[in-house]
Design an enzyme around this catalytic site. Structure first.
Site, mmCIF file in Angstrom:
data_model
loop_
_atom_site.group_PDB
_atom_site.id
_atom_site.type_symbol
_atom_site.label_atom_id
_atom_site.label_comp_id
_atom_site.label_asym_id
_atom_site.label_seq_id
_atom_site.Cartn_x
_atom_site.Cartn_y
_atom_site.Cartn_z
ATOM 1 N N VAL A 14 3.336 -61.685 -19.475
ATOM 2 C CA VAL A 14 4.272 -60.422 -19.567
ATOM 3 C C VAL A 14 5.318 -60.458 -20.478
ATOM 4 O O VAL A 14 5.380 -59.431 -21.450
ATOM 5 C CB VAL A 14 5.005 -60.691 -17.938
ATOM 6 C CG1 VAL A 14 5.771 -59.354 -18.090
ATOM 7 C CG2 VAL A 14 4.137 -60.590 -16.965
ATOM 8 N N LYS A 217 6.177 -53.112 -6.727
ATOM 9 C CA LYS A 217 5.298 -53.769 -7.346
ATOM 10 C C LYS A 217 4.328 -54.518 -6.556
ATOM 11 O O LYS A 217 3.198 -54.622 -6.747
ATOM 12 C CB LYS A 217 6.020 -54.718 -8.235
ATOM 13 C CG LYS A 217 5.395 -55.880 -8.948
ATOM 14 C CD LYS A 217 4.396 -55.491 -9.754
ATOM 15 C CE LYS A 217 3.826 -56.782 -10.260
ATOM 16 N NZ LYS A 217 2.598 -56.456 -11.312
ATOM 17 N N ALA A 220 1.807 -52.174 -4.985
ATOM 18 C CA ALA A 220 0.905 -51.442 -5.906
ATOM 19 C C ALA A 220 -0.306 -52.790 -5.857
ATOM 20 O O ALA A 220 -1.573 -52.142 -5.842
ATOM 21 C CB ALA A 220 1.388 -51.181 -7.501
ATOM 22 N N CYS A 273 -1.636 -61.920 -10.093
ATOM 23 C CA CYS A 273 -0.906 -61.341 -9.288
ATOM 24 C C CYS A 273 -1.620 -60.818 -7.868
ATOM 25 O O CYS A 273 -0.717 -60.897 -7.014
ATOM 26 C CB CYS A 273 -0.742 -59.773 -10.141
ATOM 27 S SG CYS A 273 0.439 -60.076 -11.357
#
Length: 459
Positions: A14, A217, A220, A273
């Protein structure tokens, strides 16, 4: 507050790409990425940009363009913190492997260490930006640490979650669907919005409170993973009813209320994730006593684990209920194409299952090193490191990996796998030659014509 210098703590998947784009689009701002991992920083500073620690299409060119001008990589964390007006926290937040919340809750020790270090070093006001994926209300914990450890320094906490898809991270950053900034201070939010505003239109910069930003976040990723598990659940039904999951996915995807994205049936989702964020969501729901909510989202993970196990079970059953002593070639180890990230890759778990059945596994992946493959396997602690090295081999050539194999399992949808010389591969394999296409990237009719026994997901 005018932002002249930015510090990003964490030089990973990231922090690296995000800061590279910010530096490219804001040439008047000095961006310094810091990390305690000296080897990683050295790799980011390598004169040969093809050897950066992270592979993302387009990233090497941007790093080459900005590095040494206004983009810097360093291990001098305290210096970068002290000199900057804005600090991004972009460290790892893995699932806890110990104590309360083991196996579900996010481990925030690295985030807390960052906050304590910032509080210790800072001598002037700072805007602290949460870039790591964090549970709801983490900003409150960071604020408490900064307030109680720091002196008279004023800290503003912002939540700015990333919505990057590995393999397309550069493009996602250059043309984002939205940039989400959550905070309490309009002035601090404007400072960050102005940085993104150098290339992102104002209508795509969404301002919220901190808690909505943090939860958005997790939500999603949960919704995206849910779509993958949903189509994978249908893929199993397709295999029992002679339906074709690709045709079903196309039919439902043309419904404007549903859409076609994330409806590709596969051996299962991976990456850093999806699983981590859903487990975090499950844990948060359970802590509030919302057991029905937790059960709903946990089922997405259960189905994904089932899909991986189902794939390897089908391979074993098709090979006459035994793979003992048989060579199984695996094409792909990364969790998706165009990245060298292997975290939670389906290949790891399928390989582990096959090794438990005494198969001899050989892996080829164009971007994942032999060392990383062994580390991933060792992390499971299923067997000793020596046993893993003996049972699983890696190859620099797909043709060498496939030579004399009984079956090939396609685990990653790398484009190059579609254009391999499958006639040559067939001639060099044991007969009957089996293909288990975990990504549905090959044409069944073409493979059958060559002579392969071809099995795909949902067909």
């Amino acid at each position: 507050m005018k932002i002249n210098k930015i510090c990003c703590i964490g030089a990973g998947y990231v922090g690296g790409p995000t800061m590279a784009i910010i530096a490219k689009k804001n040439p008047n701002i000095q961006v310094t990425i810091v990390d305690i991992n000296e080897a990683r920083i050295a790799a980011w500073n390598n004169s040969d940009v093809s050897k950066l620690p992270i592979y993302e299409p387009g990233l090497a060119e941007i790093v080459k363009e900005t590095r040494g001008k206004n983009l810097f990589f360093s291990t001098e964390i305290d210096k970068a913190i002290d000199e900057s007006e804005m600090i991004f926290i972009s460290v790892n937040t893995p699932t806890k492997t110990y104590g309360i919340g083991k196996g579900m809750a996010a481990d925030l020790k690295y985030v807390e260490l960052c906050a304590r270090n910032i509080a210790k070093v800072a001598k002037s006001d700072k805007i602290v930006v949460e870039k790591s994926t964090l549970p709801v209300r983490t900003a409150q914990a960071i604020k408490s640490i900064l307030k109680n450890i720091g002196s008279d320094v004023n800290f503003n906490i912002l939540s700015n979650p990333e919505f990057l898809a590995e393999g397309t991270a550069v493009q996602d950053l250059l043309t984002p669907d939205r940039v989400l900034i959550g905070g309490e201070s309009d002035e601090a939010i404007d400072c960050l919005a102005n940085i993104y505003g150098s290339w992102v239109s104002e209508d795509k910069i969404l301002r919220t409170n901190v808690w909505s930003s943090e939860l958005s976040k997790l939500t999603a990723n949960a919704f995206l993973a849910q779509r993958v598990s949903s189509i994978n659940a249908i893929s199993e039904l397709c295999e029992h009813t002679e339906a074709d999951v690709n045709e079903v996915a196309k039919a439902i995807g043309m419904d404007s209320r549903i859409g076609s994205k994330f409806l590709q049936a596969s051996v299962g989702f991976g990456g850093s994730c999806f699983q981590k964020d859903i487990l975090n969501l499950v844990y948060i729901a359970r802590t509030y006593g919302l057991n029905e909510v937790a059960d709903y989202w946990e089922q997405v993970i259960i189905l994904n684990d089932h899909q991986k196990r189902r794939f390897s079970d089908r391979l074993i059953k098709t090979l006459y209920n035994t793979v003992s002593g048989k060579k199984i070639a695996m094409l792909g180890w990364a969790f998706k194409k165009d990245t060298n990230d292997t975290r939670e890759s389906a290949a790891i778990y399928v390989a582990d299952h096959l090794l438990n059945e005494q198969a001899e596994v050989v892996v080829y992946d164009p971007k994942v090193s032999k060392e990383k493959i062994q580390l991933d396997l060792n992390y499971l602690n299923t067997r000793t490191q020596e046993e893993n090295e003996q049972l699983l081999k890696s190859s620099d050539s797909p043709y060498q990996a496939l030579k004399d194999s009984h079956a090939v399992a396609i685990m990653t949808e790398w484009d190059e796998f579609k254009t391999l010389d499958w006639n040559k591969i067939y001639n060099d394999m044991k007969k009957p030659a089996f293909i288990f296409d975990g990504r549905n990237i090959l044409n069944k009719a073409d493979m059958n014509k060559i002579g392969f026994e071809y099995y795909a997901i949902g067909k």
